[in-house]
Design a protein around this motif. Sequence first.
Motif, mmCIF file in Angstrom:
data_model
loop_
_atom_site.group_PDB
_atom_site.id
_atom_site.type_symbol
_atom_site.label_atom_id
_atom_site.label_comp_id
_atom_site.label_asym_id
_atom_site.label_seq_id
_atom_site.Cartn_x
_atom_site.Cartn_y
_atom_site.Cartn_z
ATOM 1 N N ASN A 1 0.825 -1.211 0.000
ATOM 2 C CA ASN A 1 0.000 0.000 0.000
ATOM 3 C C ASN A 1 0.861 1.264 0.000
ATOM 4 O OD1 ASN A 1 -2.315 1.588 0.090
ATOM 5 N ND2 ASN A 1 -2.418 1.553 2.323
ATOM 6 N N ALA A 2 1.803 1.317 -0.956
ATOM 7 C CA ALA A 2 2.724 2.455 -1.010
ATOM 8 C C ALA A 2 2.591 3.207 -2.310
ATOM 9 C CB ALA A 2 4.153 1.958 -0.829
ATOM 10 N N SER A 3 1.637 2.816 -3.157
ATOM 11 C CA SER A 3 1.479 3.400 -4.493
ATOM 12 C C SER A 3 2.750 3.305 -5.329
ATOM 13 C CB SER A 3 1.037 4.870 -4.405
ATOM 14 O OG SER A 3 -0.230 4.957 -3.827
ATOM 15 N N LEU A 4 3.496 2.220 -5.155
ATOM 16 C CA LEU A 4 4.678 1.981 -5.994
ATOM 17 C C LEU A 4 4.224 1.808 -7.435
ATOM 18 C CD1 LEU A 4 6.907 -0.716 -4.244
ATOM 19 C CD2 LEU A 4 7.512 1.643 -4.756
ATOM 20 N N GLY B 1 -0.813 -4.593 -3.107
ATOM 21 C CA GLY B 1 -1.496 -3.314 -2.926
ATOM 22 C C GLY B 1 -0.731 -2.116 -3.444
ATOM 23 N N ASN B 2 -0.041 -2.280 -4.577
ATOM 24 C CA ASN B 2 0.634 -1.144 -5.200
ATOM 25 C C ASN B 2 0.103 -0.969 -6.618
ATOM 26 O OD1 ASN B 2 2.708 -0.084 -3.273
ATOM 27 N ND2 ASN B 2 3.218 -2.274 -3.190
ATOM 28 N N LYS B 3 0.839 -0.240 -7.435
ATOM 29 C CA LYS B 3 0.416 -0.069 -8.828
ATOM 30 C C LYS B 3 1.504 -0.582 -9.754
ATOM 31 C CE LYS B 3 -2.006 4.162 -7.496
ATOM 32 N NZ LYS B 3 -1.746 5.619 -7.413
ATOM 33 N N LEU B 4 2.162 -1.647 -9.325
ATOM 34 C CA LEU B 4 3.239 -2.208 -10.138
ATOM 35 C C LEU B 4 2.661 -2.839 -11.393
ATOM 36 C CD1 LEU B 4 5.251 -3.737 -7.180
ATOM 37 C CD2 LEU B 4 5.991 -1.849 -8.650
ATOM 38 N N SER B 5 3.437 -2.734 -12.484
ATOM 39 C CA SER B 5 2.921 -3.219 -13.766
ATOM 40 C C SER B 5 3.979 -4.043 -14.486
ATOM 41 C CB SER B 5 2.467 -2.036 -14.619
ATOM 42 O OG SER B 5 3.526 -1.121 -14.742
ATOM 43 N N GLY B 6 3.717 -4.348 -15.726
ATOM 44 C CA GLY B 6 4.631 -5.181 -16.485
ATOM 45 C C GLY B 6 4.390 -6.643 -16.168
ATOM 46 N N ASN C 1 -2.120 -5.586 -7.784
ATOM 47 C CA ASN C 1 -1.294 -4.660 -8.556
ATOM 48 C C ASN C 1 -1.847 -4.596 -9.969
ATOM 49 O OD1 ASN C 1 1.201 -3.526 -7.145
ATOM 50 N ND2 ASN C 1 1.210 -5.652 -6.416
ATOM 51 N N LEU C 2 -1.030 -4.135 -10.893
ATOM 52 C CA LEU C 2 -1.489 -4.024 -12.282
ATOM 53 C C LEU C 2 -0.653 -4.914 -13.198
ATOM 54 C CD1 LEU C 2 -1.774 -0.107 -12.286
ATOM 55 C CD2 LEU C 2 -3.648 -1.741 -11.999
ATOM 56 N N PHE C 3 -0.144 -6.014 -12.656
ATOM 57 C CA PHE C 3 0.680 -6.906 -13.463
ATOM 58 C C PHE C 3 -0.138 -7.503 -14.595
ATOM 59 C CE2 PHE C 3 3.059 -7.181 -9.397
ATOM 60 C CZ PHE C 3 4.282 -6.715 -9.877
ATOM 61 N N SER C 4 0.547 -7.686 -15.738
ATOM 62 C CA SER C 4 -0.123 -8.308 -16.885
ATOM 63 C C SER C 4 0.792 -9.387 -17.462
ATOM 64 C CB SER C 4 -0.449 -7.238 -17.931
ATOM 65 O OG SER C 4 0.732 -6.559 -18.282
ATOM 66 N N GLY C 5 0.416 -9.914 -18.619
ATOM 67 C CA GLY C 5 1.241 -10.942 -19.234
ATOM 68 C C GLY C 5 1.015 -12.306 -18.599
ATOM 69 N N ASN D 1 0.898 -15.543 -4.367
ATOM 70 C CA ASN D 1 -0.359 -14.814 -4.473
ATOM 71 C C ASN D 1 -0.253 -13.773 -5.576
ATOM 72 O OD1 ASN D 1 -2.764 -13.483 -4.186
ATOM 73 N ND2 ASN D 1 -2.619 -13.237 -1.955
ATOM 74 N N LEU D 2 -0.951 -14.023 -6.676
ATOM 75 C CA LEU D 2 -0.955 -13.091 -7.806
ATOM 76 C C LEU D 2 -2.366 -12.570 -8.060
ATOM 77 C CD1 LEU D 2 1.291 -15.179 -10.269
ATOM 78 C CD2 LEU D 2 2.027 -13.434 -8.646
ATOM 79 N N ALA D 3 -3.222 -12.710 -7.057
ATOM 80 C CA ALA D 3 -4.632 -12.339 -7.232
ATOM 81 C C ALA D 3 -4.799 -10.859 -7.538
ATOM 82 C CB ALA D 3 -5.407 -12.691 -5.961
ATOM 83 N N ASN D 4 -5.904 -10.531 -8.185
ATOM 84 C CA ASN D 4 -6.257 -9.141 -8.478
ATOM 85 C C ASN D 4 -5.199 -8.416 -9.302
ATOM 86 O OD1 ASN D 4 -8.706 -9.287 -6.928
ATOM 87 N ND2 ASN D 4 -7.426 -9.164 -5.106
ATOM 88 N N ASN D 5 -4.860 -8.995 -10.432
ATOM 89 C CA ASN D 5 -4.012 -8.346 -11.428
ATOM 90 C C ASN D 5 -4.679 -8.518 -12.781
ATOM 91 O OD1 ASN D 5 -1.381 -7.328 -10.218
ATOM 92 N ND2 ASN D 5 -1.488 -9.360 -9.275
ATOM 93 N N ASN D 6 -3.929 -8.315 -13.851
ATOM 94 C CA ASN D 6 -4.498 -8.517 -15.192
ATOM 95 C C ASN D 6 -3.766 -9.636 -15.913
ATOM 96 O OD1 ASN D 6 -6.400 -6.383 -15.061
ATOM 97 N ND2 ASN D 6 -4.708 -4.927 -15.365
ATOM 98 N N ILE D 7 -3.439 -10.671 -15.173
ATOM 99 C CA ILE D 7 -2.628 -11.749 -15.727
ATOM 100 C C ILE D 7 -3.439 -12.594 -16.709
ATOM 101 C CG2 ILE D 7 -1.385 -13.860 -15.094
ATOM 102 C CD1 ILE D 7 -0.642 -12.323 -12.497
ATOM 103 N N THR D 8 -2.789 -12.905 -17.843
ATOM 104 C CA THR D 8 -3.447 -13.704 -18.886
ATOM 105 C C THR D 8 -2.691 -15.015 -19.067
ATOM 106 O OG1 THR D 8 -2.130 -12.493 -20.493
ATOM 107 C CG2 THR D 8 -4.373 -11.721 -20.135
ATOM 108 N N GLY D 9 -3.041 -15.753 -20.113
ATOM 109 C CA GLY D 9 -2.355 -17.002 -20.382
ATOM 110 C C GLY D 9 -2.840 -18.120 -19.481
ATOM 111 N N VAL D 10 -2.109 -19.214 -19.502
ATOM 112 C CA VAL D 10 -2.550 -20.418 -18.776
ATOM 113 C C VAL D 10 -1.777 -20.576 -17.466
ATOM 114 C CG1 VAL D 10 -3.140 -21.554 -20.936
ATOM 115 C CG2 VAL D 10 -0.860 -21.901 -19.925
ATOM 116 N N ILE D 11 -2.253 -21.482 -16.635
ATOM 117 C CA ILE D 11 -1.512 -21.830 -15.420
ATOM 118 C C ILE D 11 -0.404 -22.786 -15.836
ATOM 119 C CG2 ILE D 11 -1.646 -22.901 -13.139
ATOM 120 C CD1 ILE D 11 -4.664 -22.336 -13.173
#
Length: 762
Positions: free
Chosen positions: A299-302, A324-329, A347-351, A367-377
């Motif tokens: 929760n640091a708005s990184l 709880g940050n805004k990390l992406s990529g 966070n805002l992780f994708s890919g 724990n990668l919950a609540n991101n924009n992760i795509t692809g398969v497990i």
Amino acid sequence: MAIPLRKLTGIVFLLFFCPPLSQPLMSSRCPSHESQALLLFKAALNDSNGYLSSWVNGTDCCTSWYGISCDDNTNHVVSVSLGIYQVTPGTTIPTCLANLSYLHSLDLYGHSFTGTIPTFLCLLTRLTVLDLSDNYLNGSIPSCLGNLASLSDLSLGNNQLSGRIPASLGSLSLLRELTLYNNQLSGTIPPSFAHLSSLTELSAYGNRFNETVSSLSLPPYLRTLYLSLHHYQSISETFFHNLTRLSSLYLSDCVLNISTTWIPPFDLSDLLLVSCMIDGEFPPWISTQISLERLVITNASLVGVIPSWLWETSPQLNYLDLSGNKLSGCIPSMWPSYMSILLLNDNLFSGNIHPNLGKLSNLNMLNLANNNITGVIPVSLSNCSHLKMLNLANNKITGVIPVSLSNSSFLIVLNLGNNSLEGSLPYEFSKLSELYSLVVHSNNLNGSFPSSIANCSKLQVLDIGNNLFEGQIPTLIGNISELKVLIMKENKFTGSIPLEIGQLKHLQILLLSSNHISGSIPHTIVFSQAMANESQNGFVLSTYISGPVYQDGLDMILKGTYQHYQYILSTLTSIDLSSNELEGKVPSNFGDLKGLRLLNLSMNNLNGTIPKSFGEMHQLDSLDLSRNHFSGQIPTELDSLSFLGSLDLSNNHLSGSIPQGKHMIGFGESSYSGNPNLWGCPLPRNCSWRQFVPSPPPIYINKIKKSTKYPWYAISLGLSFGMAFGGIISLIVIKISWRNEYFNKVDAILKFLFPWMKNLTL
Ligand SMILES: *[C@@H]1O[C@H](CO)[C@@H](O)[C@H](O)[C@H]1NC(C)=O
Ligand SMILES: *[C@@H]1O[C@H](CO)[C@@H](O)[C@H](O)[C@H]1NC(C)=O
Ligand SMILES: *[C@@H]1O[C@H](CO)[C@@H](O)[C@H](O)[C@H]1NC(C)=O
Ligand SMILES: *[C@@H]1O[C@H](CO)[C@@H](O)[C@H](O)[C@H]1NC(C)=O
Ligand SMILES: *[C@@H]1O[C@H](CO)[C@@H](O)[C@H](O)[C@H]1NC(C)=O
Ligand SMILES: *[C@@H]1O[C@H](CO)[C@@H](O)[C@H](O)[C@H]1NC(C)=O
Ligand SMILES: *[C@@H]1O[C@H](CO)[C@@H](O)[C@H](O)[C@H]1NC(C)=O
Ligand SMILES: *[C@@H]1O[C@H](CO)[C@@H](O)[C@H](O)[C@H]1NC(C)=O
Ligand SMILES: *[C@@H]1O[C@H](CO)[C@@H](O)[C@H](O)[C@H]1NC(C)=O
Ligand SMILES: *[C@@H]1O[C@H](CO)[C@@H](O)[C@H](O)[C@H]1NC(C)=O
Ligand SMILES: *[C@@H]1O[C@H](CO)[C@@H](O)[C@H](O)[C@H]1NC(C)=O
């Protein structure tokens, strides 16, 4: 932490002072006045569990009493340490302890003592260890504790202490460890603390200090500092200037205002920044910390990506929490090989999830919950054979659930909810014998529900709702004996509800709505003790996984709208069988579920009368029996449901008069409409007060009910209605205050159990 003295003092002297084994004890080593003091202490504790059964008058307290140690030379009692021990609520620290004047160590942590810290403790001047943490002590810290010149370890954490930290503690020159966390202390850390040259550990987070950062006087040789600041004050490099020996740092509720070129004077192994605003990229100074093992920045708005130097500079890093940050990529594919806990959720992780993560053979939690992760497990994840938690919820993950995950035999939590997974739930998951929570809701999973899951005997939360599962609910479900939450709603299940559901004694939430389930409601449903229990003591359903605690959340329809619960309280008891093809009568003793709060049976083909026993479900908050074929009269017993905030009996074949009790007429007309032979207020037929006022009051009453935050709103409305409705309105107002009281209670319990929850609202 406190080390019991008996571990430190050798047993060497015993050889000289023990009587020969062949002879009986001639006299007790333990001084009589000290054993009498201990017996009084025992009496004050109410030893109903018998932990202190060895404390018998006339026997030697030094040799045979549990938790007591004596000095080998003088025979005086020097240590009392009972471990966690519950006393009767309301017990204060007994004064008889004042007679144990030779005590070096007094451990009373976790005893649930109330009252203030007694000043007689200040007379026990030989104390080196005083541990009063985890009690309910209130009032201020007595400044006479500054007289305990030998003290090296003072623990007062997790109490309700208020006032300021006494400056006198600054004279405890031998003090090494001071814990004050989770109290209500105000003021600041006294200037006298700057002289505490022995103090290496100071833990003071979770208080109400209103210090300014510049006024903080920190002891110079701290190795561990746990502190929360007040009102998100700004912290700059100078704050850390003298803390050259720091190795563990926890800061919360601050704003870090540190230049990118700063080189800290310390080398940390533990860095925890919780709700400390950074609002920029990963701070470069962290790359100077080459000994990092645990890094928490939440929760640091990184923003930006996780820098690659992180695993180059700190190869021994094994615990990383950047939630709880805004990390992406993308989630990096390379990690330090000892990685054990990796929490990148919210966070805002994708890919995609890189298959290389499977190489982290020590991984315990991912724990990668609540991101924009795509692809398969990736199938390779099953190579993480020590995985205890895998949480990928709320992403855009596709493909099937890899069968090989069933090889992660230590899995405690598997949460894949709210993705786009398809295919079936692997039959082989029966091998996950440690599983506590299996959540796959809101995907496109299909096929039948594998009855082999019944072998997961530790399962407590099973949520497969909002998928395309079909077939019958397996009877073996009754074998998952620990199950508390069973959610199969919004699927295509057919057949009837198995009688075996009654074997689930701990079941508190049963959501089977919107399927094609037929048959009648099994009479065994009333056997759930969890729903029959009226207890008000709520706790959050959670499980402990190598450090962090995991809590399941829950989505459900409550009073017509979707509600999201971030955690599940043990007091949230609920049955939703709505929108199915259920028929027949409701079991007449259904009301045995006295602890039930929410019941929705609407949109079925149920018939017969509403059982009188419903009036015994005193906790009921919401009752929906609408759109069935219920007939006969509404039982007058329903009027005793004083917590009921929502009632829907509409669209049935109910007849006769609506019970004219204070609770039943408080609901709107819509609660009863669509029953052609029903009459009495609030329906227009045979309702006398409707003749006086054109617009029906229940509409306003409904508004009032929604505005529970503003009781004044209810009162002013009540006044405007004057005499005609004063009675009704004031009853509603009372009802609102009861309800508030109930929720406040739950709230208080929560805050007690989870002090960090202080800022959350229910
Ligand atoms: C001691 O504890 C038992 C069991 O909890 C209780 O029944 C009893 O009333 C308690 N006695 C006192 C004196 O508090
Ligand atoms: C222990 O026994 C002695 C002698 O029998 C007696 O005087 C004393 O009151 C007893 N103490 C307690 C706490 O019962
Ligand atoms: C401590 O708590 C008790 C109730 O548990 C209360 O009666 C008392 O007033 C409190 N004392 C202080 C100093 O807050
Ligand atoms: C800090 O809190 C105490 C107690 O609540 C109050 O007396 C004092 O005035 C406050 N000091 C500041 C600087 O706000
Ligand atoms: C650091 O220590 C020096 C010398 O003891 C002192 O003057 C200074 O105020 C300290 N700085 C901070 C930020 O505590
Ligand atoms: C996150 O930090 C902000 C201040 O930066 C604070 O207001 C908020 O309550 C924090 N959120 C949580 C969940 O701790
Ligand atoms: C997983 O383990 C198997 C067998 O040990 C191995 O063949 C495979 O390469 C591993 N996968 C990864 C991604 O490490
Ligand atoms: C379930 O457990 C039983 C015995 O505990 C075993 O015989 C059976 O093979 C297991 N079933 C599955 C599908 O693992
Ligand atoms: C399920 O429970 C029943 C009754 O307790 C038992 O007889 C049966 O063996 C169990 N089945 C499995 C597969 O564990
Ligand atoms: C009961 O369930 C139905 C269908 O699922 C839903 O429309 C209704 O809003 C629910 N009633 C309440 C009070 O939540
Ligand atoms: C209620 O109305 C019905 C007809 O609408 C009438 O037969 C009945 O007597 C009335 N009952 C009362 C108590 O007024």
